[in-house]
Motif scaffolding. Structure first.
Motif, mmCIF file in Angstrom:
data_model
loop_
_atom_site.group_PDB
_atom_site.id
_atom_site.type_symbol
_atom_site.label_atom_id
_atom_site.label_comp_id
_atom_site.label_asym_id
_atom_site.label_seq_id
_atom_site.Cartn_x
_atom_site.Cartn_y
_atom_site.Cartn_z
ATOM 1 N N THR A 120 8.455 11.049 48.991
ATOM 2 C CA THR A 120 7.226 11.428 49.702
ATOM 3 C C THR A 120 5.996 11.277 48.800
ATOM 4 O O THR A 120 6.015 11.664 47.636
ATOM 5 C CB THR A 120 7.359 12.889 50.198
ATOM 6 O OG1 THR A 120 8.511 12.985 51.016
ATOM 7 C CG2 THR A 120 6.124 13.320 50.979
ATOM 8 N N ASN A 121 4.937 10.734 49.372
ATOM 9 C CA ASN A 121 3.677 10.533 48.635
ATOM 10 C C ASN A 121 2.681 11.660 48.839
ATOM 11 O O ASN A 121 2.771 12.369 49.824
ATOM 12 C CB ASN A 121 3.040 9.211 49.098
ATOM 13 C CG ASN A 121 3.620 8.024 48.362
ATOM 14 O OD1 ASN A 121 3.723 8.061 47.148
ATOM 15 N ND2 ASN A 121 3.991 6.991 49.094
ATOM 16 N N PRO A 122 1.712 11.852 47.947
ATOM 17 C CA PRO A 122 1.509 11.123 46.696
ATOM 18 C C PRO A 122 2.597 11.498 45.683
ATOM 19 O O PRO A 122 2.698 12.655 45.287
ATOM 20 C CB PRO A 122 0.114 11.570 46.233
ATOM 21 C CG PRO A 122 -0.126 12.877 46.916
ATOM 22 C CD PRO A 122 0.660 12.881 48.175
ATOM 23 N N LEU A 123 3.390 10.523 45.312
ATOM 24 C CA LEU A 123 4.695 10.743 44.705
ATOM 25 C C LEU A 123 4.713 11.645 43.481
ATOM 26 O O LEU A 123 5.465 12.613 43.436
ATOM 27 C CB LEU A 123 5.278 9.358 44.374
ATOM 28 C CG LEU A 123 6.740 9.215 44.006
ATOM 29 C CD1 LEU A 123 6.972 9.291 42.539
ATOM 30 C CD2 LEU A 123 7.627 10.214 44.740
ATOM 31 N N ASP A 124 3.892 11.320 42.490
ATOM 32 C CA ASP A 124 4.004 12.052 41.219
ATOM 33 C C ASP A 124 3.675 13.540 41.382
ATOM 34 O O ASP A 124 4.251 14.388 40.710
ATOM 35 C CB ASP A 124 3.093 11.412 40.172
ATOM 36 C CG ASP A 124 3.338 9.918 40.079
ATOM 37 O OD1 ASP A 124 4.216 9.517 39.312
ATOM 38 O OD2 ASP A 124 2.676 9.151 40.818
ATOM 39 N N LEU A 173 4.813 1.400 34.006
ATOM 40 C CA LEU A 173 4.670 2.792 33.575
ATOM 41 C C LEU A 173 3.603 3.457 34.431
ATOM 42 O O LEU A 173 2.862 2.788 35.153
ATOM 43 C CB LEU A 173 4.155 2.843 32.132
ATOM 44 C CG LEU A 173 5.094 2.570 30.970
ATOM 45 C CD1 LEU A 173 4.278 2.559 29.688
ATOM 46 C CD2 LEU A 173 6.184 3.629 30.882
ATOM 47 N N GLY A 174 3.502 4.787 34.298
ATOM 48 C CA GLY A 174 2.382 5.505 34.894
ATOM 49 C C GLY A 174 2.631 5.974 36.307
ATOM 50 O O GLY A 174 3.744 5.890 36.825
ATOM 51 N N GLY A 175 1.584 6.479 36.933
ATOM 52 C CA GLY A 175 1.682 7.037 38.278
ATOM 53 C C GLY A 175 1.895 5.930 39.305
ATOM 54 O O GLY A 175 1.616 4.762 39.052
ATOM 55 N N HIS A 176 2.399 6.333 40.471
ATOM 56 C CA HIS A 176 2.616 5.391 41.571
ATOM 57 C C HIS A 176 1.283 5.209 42.260
ATOM 58 O O HIS A 176 0.727 6.154 42.789
ATOM 59 C CB HIS A 176 3.630 6.013 42.530
ATOM 60 C CG HIS A 176 4.047 5.112 43.653
ATOM 61 N ND1 HIS A 176 4.282 3.769 43.496
ATOM 62 C CD2 HIS A 176 4.312 5.391 44.951
ATOM 63 C CE1 HIS A 176 4.665 3.262 44.654
ATOM 64 N NE2 HIS A 176 4.687 4.215 45.552
ATOM 65 N N GLY A 177 0.779 4.017 42.234
ATOM 66 C CA GLY A 177 -0.515 3.818 42.889
ATOM 67 C C GLY A 177 -1.379 2.878 42.097
ATOM 68 O O GLY A 177 -0.894 2.143 41.231
ATOM 69 N N MET A 269 4.451 17.490 33.398
ATOM 70 C CA MET A 269 4.022 16.603 34.477
ATOM 71 C C MET A 269 5.085 15.560 34.757
ATOM 72 O O MET A 269 5.870 15.222 33.864
ATOM 73 C CB MET A 269 2.739 15.892 34.056
ATOM 74 C CG MET A 269 1.583 16.243 34.965
ATOM 75 S SD MET A 269 0.360 14.990 34.949
ATOM 76 C CE MET A 269 -0.233 15.063 33.344
ATOM 77 N N TYR A 270 5.098 15.075 35.978
ATOM 78 C CA TYR A 270 5.971 13.954 36.341
ATOM 79 C C TYR A 270 5.146 12.668 36.313
ATOM 80 O O TYR A 270 4.126 12.578 36.992
ATOM 81 C CB TYR A 270 6.525 14.150 37.751
ATOM 82 C CG TYR A 270 7.785 14.989 37.795
ATOM 83 C CD1 TYR A 270 9.039 14.392 37.799
ATOM 84 C CD2 TYR A 270 7.724 16.374 37.826
ATOM 85 C CE1 TYR A 270 10.202 15.147 37.843
ATOM 86 C CE2 TYR A 270 8.881 17.151 37.873
ATOM 87 C CZ TYR A 270 10.120 16.527 37.882
ATOM 88 O OH TYR A 270 11.270 17.266 37.919
ATOM 89 N N VAL A 271 5.590 11.714 35.504
ATOM 90 C CA VAL A 271 4.896 10.430 35.411
ATOM 91 C C VAL A 271 5.953 9.324 35.320
ATOM 92 O O VAL A 271 7.061 9.561 34.823
ATOM 93 C CB VAL A 271 3.979 10.377 34.157
ATOM 94 C CG1 VAL A 271 3.211 9.058 34.118
ATOM 95 C CG2 VAL A 271 2.991 11.526 34.130
ATOM 96 N N GLY A 272 5.602 8.151 35.767
ATOM 97 C CA GLY A 272 6.554 7.037 35.756
ATOM 98 C C GLY A 272 6.834 6.515 34.356
ATOM 99 O O GLY A 272 5.928 6.053 33.665
ATOM 100 N N VAL A 273 8.095 6.619 33.952
ATOM 101 C CA VAL A 273 8.554 6.104 32.646
ATOM 102 C C VAL A 273 9.994 5.598 32.824
ATOM 103 O O VAL A 273 10.673 6.008 33.759
ATOM 104 C CB VAL A 273 8.532 7.209 31.546
ATOM 105 C CG1 VAL A 273 7.120 7.633 31.204
ATOM 106 C CG2 VAL A 273 9.361 8.417 31.960
#
Ligand code: APR
Length: 320
Positions: A120-124, A173-177, A269-273
């Motif tokens: 579900t978005n905004p994902l992070d 990497l980073g947030g979805h978007g 925090m949740y971040v894309g890695v």
């Protein structure tokens, strides 16, 4: 051996595709849950009726009550509202935050040992809220974003180079978007990094920049075409790759929205890695050294996620 139970919380476009893929890949039995009455039941029955044709064995049920999640080994969350043209993922924040609170409470009560994948978005921000609301260990709650973002990048690159998608790897990497950070130097064709391919004359830097840009806006491109919802085939396939790595203890290295507690200098925090997903959930965060423009872009992305998390904290102070 009894089959694993996989609960799909949200039985809309992505939920339905997830359910179908789980059957085709024989990953387990499926419980489809939704607030809409009849929808999970109807989709469950429809997919179950395809099983004799495709030759898979899986038990499908649909439910409107959280009890159905009982003992699920994996929960995949798509409950909420998708984007319409002109909306950003962030516009969904307040509606979907309330949904995450309800879903988190349901998981806490009925499936506290599950591996939870949030879509579900905004994902992070939503995966952050879902972990808080469910109280499950951080390593058992992840967000699906990077697999999708890198799949989009891989697809565009394979198309550009006229090579198989299988031989293209991508690192994001980073947030979805819009602030996601595709790292071109770690993205390859058969092990050859993209900057080398530019030197070899396979493409130009300008073309590569265009592809990176298209990847960043990959979700919006589909929203604008569909007009009534957002992407669902590739998001579902991406979450299935994560679930499969957990269920089969494959220990795949996949880019996911993972909880950071100091890694990449990010806290709480949740971040894309990139992470290793195995039977224990997130078993390792792969921390690469980031410098220069990449570090700047990553910090900007983390800042955008922080802004969303702060907004969540304001709307739902009880989540802390
Ligand atoms: N509890 C359970 N289900 C809910 C709730 C809730 N509180 N609120 C909404 N739902 C259900 C809807 O009834 C719907 O069936 O969630 C489902 C969402 O399905 P779609 O609207 O088809 O959305 P989908 O395309 O599947 O995307 C779901 O994933 O990628 C993200 O941005 C996307 O946030 C969106 C989510």
């Amino acid at each position: 051996m009894a089959r694993d139970k996989i609960a799909l919380i949200g039985s809309g476009q992505i939920g339905g595709t997830l359910a179908h893929l789980i059957g085709l890949k024989e990953l387990g039995d499926v419980v489809m849950f939704d607030i809409a009455e009849g929808v999970p039941q109807g989709k469950a029955l429809d997919i179950a009726q395809s099983s004799p044709v495709d030759g898979f064995d899986a038990h499908y049920t649909g439910a409107n009550s959280y009890e159905a999640l009982d003992n699920a080994k994996v929960c995949i969350v798509t409950a909420g509202v998708p984007r319409k043209p002109g909306m950003s993922r962030d516009d969904l924040l307040s509606i979907n935050l309330k949904v995450m609170e309800q879903v988190g409470a349901g998981i806490k009560k009925y499936a506290p040992d599950a591996f939870v994948i949030c879509i579900t978005n905004p994902l992070d921000a939503m995966v952050w809220a879902l972990q808080k609301a469910s109280g499950l260990p951080h390593k058992k709650v992840v967000g699906m974003a990077g697999v999708l973002d890198s799949a989009r990048f891989r697809y565009f690159l394979a198309d550009e180079f006229n090579v198989s998608v299988e031989d293209v790897t991508a690192f994001v990497l980073g947030g979805h978007g819009d602030t996601m950070v595709p790292l071109v130097k770690y993205s390859t064709v058969a092990g050859i990094p993209l900057p080398d391919l530019v030197k070899m004359g396979w493409t130009s830097q300008a073309r590569l920049d265009e592809i990176v840009d298209r990847t960043r806006n990959g979700g919006a491109e589909i929203v604008n075409l569909l007009k009534t919802g957002s992407a669902f085939y590739a998001p579902a396939a991406s979450a299935i790759a994560m679930a499969e790595s957990y269920l089969k203890d494959k220990k795949r290295v996949l880019p996911c929205a993972a909880y950071l507690n100091g890694e990449y200098s990010v806290k709480d925090m949740y971040v894309g890695v990139p992470v290793v997903i195995g039977a224990k959930g997130v078993e390792r965060v792969v921390e690469i050294e980031l410098a220069g423009k990449d570090r700047e872009a990553f910090d900007k992305s983390v800042g955008a996620v922080q802004g969303l998390v702060d907004a969540c904290k304001k709307i739902a102070p009880d989540l802390l």
